[in-house]
Design an enzyme around this catalytic site. Structure first.
Site, short mmCIF file in Angstrom:
data_model
loop_
_atom_site.label_atom_id
_atom_site.label_comp_id
_atom_site.label_asym_id
_atom_site.label_seq_id
_atom_site.Cartn_x
_atom_site.Cartn_y
_atom_site.Cartn_z
N ASP A 9 58.47 -9.41 101.86
CA ASP A 9 58.99 -8.21 101.18
C ASP A 9 60.16 -8.61 100.29
OD1 ASP A 9 59.47 -5.08 101.16
OD2 ASP A 9 61.40 -6.05 101.53
N GLU A 48 53.69 -12.29 100.85
CA GLU A 48 54.51 -13.52 100.76
C GLU A 48 55.98 -13.20 101.01
OE1 GLU A 48 53.72 -16.67 100.61
OE2 GLU A 48 51.57 -16.32 100.48
#
Length: 753
Positions: A550, A548
């Site tokens: 880094d 989702e």
């Protein structure tokens, strides 16, 4: 010691012999002290000297008798601060020691004996405040559970009931194929309970309740996290991408089957060489005018879709992100529904699927790679809410700006950045419950003559776990706030909400990573045993900091949003605007930066929420203005903006961190205002104060450099953090029990109450 006149000297001899060694230096010091005592006769001095004869040490029985005599004789141990105090308490009417205080004080210094050491030596188990601290509940646990669950209590209770059933017993097989099938079957049960389709419109078989969906995700996270991710891929990423990016024809065709798990699918965005850089994706979707179809193609190995959940085994279709090409013109990244397998599980022509294999965690999720070789799909498979191809084969969009359209498309998927931090939060709650319950039962060391003490009584152990507990409560309230902001969003707020979601995803998942590591260490070897579940929690949430988005990249996004807000308020970062901003900030902070305030260290001030707010806001504003000023200076000096941002990247993380800490603080403050039960409010206020002060303590270097605080103040904060940990300790078990995690989900033998 039978000579009652000389019993005042008993504690002195006990202290010097209690470690079974009297050194030559100590012997000389004692000799000098005894010879200096003019109130004693030569015979009495000789008697005392016989008790410090290196060649004739007392027996263990004699030492124990001395200690017993001392403890029986001292009535009020609270007044004992030194050897002299004990001597006074033990002194015989035939010996006045009132004039000997300077001699005893000098002796203490010469022997290197501290007052605190004296106190601890003559306290039995019953008198030891460390040993006597114990668990109790000073509040109604149920009331805090109700506060945490809020209006989602009913759906949370339903999910807990389902995952507590026998068929949800944890899978113990190390064969990932067995594990994957178990997780898939769990998802079927959840789908049958109408939990998977909760966010979809009612007219397409759903529950029409996005808020309940997020609560389901968080509650499922008390169970196996492979289940949560499989559930999130199927019903969240796959289903919600169709719902968010598609239109009515897609809803009618797909949503009911997705919600029932009749149509398992994937969310194929990430590519091998283009993880977080969605704009750089290389997969193409080329429009064919004659056939009115799209051809999906992977141009090279590095453009294959990678780490795609549901791909390796179960996925039949996927939302594929690809560059739309019409007549050799690139219209940017768009989304398409592409078949992967038939209902028998055979891959369709042109699709190649690989298996990512065994991973560090989440091995119940079948992550895979997907490559497309000229795969043709019908025109209606383009998810066309924000862009479409008309009957003439022309690109159309209600959003003319390519850039704005791209970010609007991604913005609809921000829900994933709410589900993941809430899942991480639940994992942190599980880890803390296991660690704190165990620490309350596990005994180690103790006062001389007493039993071993629960390790949670030790200040350092409290320091290791209780600030994390406070932070977990704080993150809970902040994520509730984020969820409400997202559900009630307006178009004008979307950029801020996207940045907040990106930031809270990072803040929560990093917090969980650190909490679970500390929990593992704090419970020692038991934390290393798989049966106690810390390893699964650690390994499964490790990837939360990466997928989702880094975390470090997301924090850059947050910082850029804060700088954009800064520019809106003060023009294009003109020198005057920055100067005015810094000046206004200085004006609001001037009262706090005067010499009295920077040194003020009384509890009333340090525990005051207004002080916390001012400190957090000052840090946020100052760091933001500093970063803006630095970027402007670099750009004015001839550096490209891209390079300027690269130079200050480390500072951008600080900008985002300060912003998020302020948001989390404020939401804890807001939550406290809603608490009506007085006892609940008392303990939650202590937790809030621990969160606030431990964050200030973490950033004390910055506050000292800035001149906002002096060392005397940061030292006082450190002491107060210690004290708050001590004060919260009796309620620590009750506070984790308020999470109300099903015992079958905790499933750690060391956490059984």
């Amino acid at each position: 010691m039978k000579n009652t006149k000389l019993q005042a000297f008993t504690p002195l001899f006990y202290l010097v012999w209690s470690d079974d060694l009297l050194t030559q230096k100590e012997f000389a010091t004692l000799q000098e002290f005894i010879h200096s005592l003019t109130v004693l006769s030569e015979e009495e001095k000789e008697y005392l000297l016989s008790k410090v004869d290196i060649s004739n040490p007392p027996s263990r029985n004699e030492l124990a008798e001395w200690k017993s005599d001392i403890e029986k004789s001292i009535k009020d141990k609270s007044s004992i601060k030194s050897i002299y105090d004990i001597a006074v308490a033990l002194s015989d009417t035939n010996l006045d020691v009132s004039n000997l205080k300077p001699d005893f004080t000098k002796l203490e210094n010469d022997l290197g004996v501290l007052g605190e050491e004296v106190i601890q030596n003559f306290k039995t188990k019953a008198d030891s405040f460390t040993a006597s601290s114990q668990t109790n509940s000073n509040f109604d646990i149920q009331k805090i559970t109700e506060l945490l669950d809020g209006k989602e209590a009913a759906i949370i209770k339903k999910v807990k009931t389902v995952i507590s059933r026998p068929e949800f017993a944890y899978e113990t097989s190390t064969d990932i194929n067995v594990f994957r099938e178990t997780v898939y079957n769990w998802c079927k049960i959840l789908a049958d309970e109408n939990l998977g389709n909760m966010a979809y419109p009612k007219e397409y078989g759903g529950g029409g309740n996005v808020e309940d969906y997020f609560a389901i995700m968080e509650t499922l996270s008390y169970h196996d996290l492979s289940l949560v991710i499989k559930f999130g891929v199927q019903f969240g990423l796959w289903g919600m991408s169709v719902q968010s990016l598609g239109t009515e024809k897609h809803y009618a065709k797909y949503l009911k089957d997705i919600g029932s798990l009749k149509l398992p699918g994937c969310f194929a965005m990430t590519e091998t060489h283009h993880g977080s850089n969605v704009k750089g994706l290389e997969t193409t979707a080329t429009y064919n005018h004659d056939k009115q179809t799209f051809t999906i193609h992977t141009p090279n190995k590095n453009a294959q879709k990678e780490y795609i959940g549901n791909a390796a085994v179960h996925g039949q279709m996927a939302t594929v992100f690809a560059k739309l090409i019409i007549d050799d013109h690139d219209y940017g990244v768009n989304a398409f529904v592409v078949p992967l397998r038939d209902t028998n599980g055979n891959t369709v022509e042109g699709v190649t699927i690989g298996d990512c294999g065994h991973k560090m965690g989440l091995n119940g999720v079948d992550n895979g790679t997907i490559s497309f070789n000229q795969v043709e799909i019908p025109k209606e498979n383009m998810l066309d809410r924000f862009a479409s191809v008309n009957d003439k084969g022309e690109f159309e969009s209600p959003i003319p700006s390519d850039n704005r359209r791209f970010f609007t498309m991604l913005g609809t998927l921000v829900g994933g950045r709410i589900g993941i931090p809430r899942s991480a939060l639940a994992a942190a709650k599980s880890g803390l419950t296991i660690a704190i319950r165990y620490s309350d039962q596990r005994r180690q060391f103790g006062p001389e003559g007493g039993s071993e003490v629960p390790i949670l009584n030790y200040r350092m152990h409290q320091r290791r776990l209780l600030p994390h507990l406070a932070k977990t409560y704080a993150v809970h309230f902040a994520l509730q706030y984020l969820t409400k902001r997202f559900l009630n969003r307006t178009e004008s707020e979307m950029q801020e909400i996207e940045a907040l979601a990106a930031g809270m995803k990072s803040y929560s998942t990093w917090s969980t990573r650190d909490i679970l590591q500390e929990c593992r260490e704090a419970i020692g070897g038991k934390g290393y045993l798989s049966e106690n579940r810390i390893d699964d929690l650690k390994n499964d949430t490790e990837i939360y900091t990466t997928f989702e988005g880094d975390n470090t990249v997301l924090m850059q996004l947050v910082a850029k949003n804060r700088l954009a807000e800064f520019r809106k308020a003060f023009g294009e970062m003109g020198s005057l605007g920055i100067i005015n901003y810094v000046y206004e900030n200085a004006k609001t902070a001037i009262a706090e930066k005067n010499p009295i305030a920077t040194r003020r260290a009384d509890d009333e001030h340090l525990l005051d929420s207004e002080f916390h707010s001012q400190a957090f806001i000052h840090r946020e504003k100052t760091i933001l203005a500093s970063a803006a000023r630095r970027i402007k200076k670099l750009v004015d000096g001839g550096l490209e903006p891209y390079d300027a941002f690269n130079v200050v990247q480390h500072q951008m993380i600080d900008v985002a961190q300060a912003y998020l800490e302020r948001i989390v603080l404020e939401q804890f403050q807001e939550a406290l205002k809603t608490v009506e039960d007085e006892k609940s409010k008392v303990i939650l206020t202590k937790l809030y104060q621990l969160y606030a002060l431990s964050q200030i303590e973490k950033n004390k270097g910055w506050y000292l450099e800035d001149g906002y605080m002096e060392a005397v103040k940061t030292k006082a904060i450190r002491k107060l953090v210690n004290q708050l940990c001590w004060d919260i300790r009796p309620d620590a078990v009750a506070l984790v029990n308020a999470f109300d995690i099903p015992e079958s989900c905790l499933a750690a033998p060391i956490a059984v109450v």
